[in-house]
Design an enzyme around this catalytic site. Structure first.
Site, PDB file in Angstrom:
ATOM      1  N   SER A 134       0.833  -1.190   0.000  1.00  0.00           N
ATOM      2  CA  SER A 134       0.000   0.000   0.000  1.00  0.00           C
ATOM      3  C   SER A 134       0.877   1.253   0.000  1.00  0.00           C
ATOM      4  CB  SER A 134      -0.939  -0.030   1.208  1.00  0.00           C
ATOM      5  OG  SER A 134      -1.840   1.043   1.176  1.00  0.00           O
ATOM      6  N   SER A 135       0.370   2.334   0.568  1.00  0.00           N
ATOM      7  CA  SER A 135       1.072   3.616   0.539  1.00  0.00           C
ATOM      8  C   SER A 135       0.457   4.541   1.580  1.00  0.00           C
ATOM      9  CB  SER A 135       0.938   4.243  -0.850  1.00  0.00           C
ATOM     10  OG  SER A 135       1.361   5.588  -0.852  1.00  0.00           O
ATOM     11  N   TYR A 148      -3.583   7.832  -7.548  1.00  0.00           N
ATOM     12  CA  TYR A 148      -2.802   6.745  -6.945  1.00  0.00           C
ATOM     13  C   TYR A 148      -3.310   6.454  -5.534  1.00  0.00           C
ATOM     14  CZ  TYR A 148       1.328   4.152  -5.360  1.00  0.00           C
ATOM     15  OH  TYR A 148       2.187   3.190  -4.864  1.00  0.00           O
ATOM     16  N   LYS A 152      -4.878   2.929  -3.862  1.00  0.00           N
ATOM     17  CA  LYS A 152      -4.311   2.236  -2.707  1.00  0.00           C
ATOM     18  C   LYS A 152      -5.303   2.178  -1.542  1.00  0.00           C
ATOM     19  CE  LYS A 152      -0.319   1.068  -4.357  1.00  0.00           C
ATOM     20  NZ  LYS A 152       0.073  -0.352  -4.514  1.00  0.00           N
TER      21      LYS A 152
END
Length: 228
Positions: A134-135, A148, A152
């Site tokens: 993930s982020s 983005y 995620k």
């Protein structure tokens, strides 16, 4: 005395960055690793334990090929959904985001990981680990990171629901933090990112997820380093 069977992993997006660093560590630790990426010339490894299946994880035919390889190896102990698509560089505001590109980002970052879990589910051993990369963009509203980050965030939720529905597996979303990678450089074109840590330094933080007893959930690599 009979040797224990080899543990088998699939790592997507393994040609560079975190995927490559993790693959090298896994093979060093005795794992057999099936890797993929879109560019076969970048999938070169010294270890005979690496099986290369080049292709795009968003392609259903490629996912079927990965499943066939895993079946031939006798099943799976670890799936790392690491392949990701950043989207435009530099990152545009949502009001300017090309919707066809957003569709591609969602296909790679959300649909493909779930589709790969579906394709490999018959071969995942009880107790196998699924790690979705993930982020911090999934949980923070950051200027320019809407496409983005949304992908995620959706991946995080799919991961959490999968953990509830598949209690015989350990299912994790992990935020590795900023790293000195080609993708991160593309997100900050023209900027100096040499202050970011190399992916190799993040890999040890994943060990508690790969071989530990942590419950399914979302983790940050920085916290795993502190608590492991």
């Amino acid at each position: 005395m009979t040797s224990p069977p080899l543990r088998t992993a699939v790592v997507t997006g393994a040609s560079r960055g975190l995927g490559r660093a993790l693959t090298e560590q896994l093979t060093h630790d005795g794992w057999r690793v099936v890797v993929d990426a879109r560019h076969p010339d970048d999938l070169t490894f010294d270890s005979a334990r690496v099986t290369v299946v080049a292709g795009d994880v968003a392609d259903p035919g490629h996912r079927r090929r990965l499943a066939e390889v895993v079946d031939g190896l006798g099943g799976l102990d670890l799936l790392v959904n690491n392949a990701s698509r950043l989207g435009p560089s530099p990152q545009p505001h949502l009001t300017d985001y090309p919707l066809d590109v957003l569709t591609d980002v969602l296909a790679v970052n959300v649909i493909a990981p779930l589709a790969l879990v579906q394709a490999l589910r018959p071969f995942l051993h009880d107790g196998a680990r699924v790690i979705d990369v993930s982020s911090d963009a999934a949980v923070e509203a950051m200027d320019g990171w809407g496409g983005y980050g949304a992908s995620k965030a959706a991946l995080d939720h799919l991961t959490a629901v999968l953990a509830v529905e598949e209690p015989q597996l350990r299912v994790y979303a992990v935020d590795p933090g900023d790293m000195r990678t080609a993708m991160h450089q593309a997100a900050f074109p023209g900027e100096d990112i040499t202050d970011r840590p190399l992916p190799e330094t993040v890999v040890p933080a994943l060990a508690p997820l790969i071989a530990g007893e942590l419950p399914s959930g979302r983790y940050r690599a920085v916290d795993l380093v502190v608590t492991s």
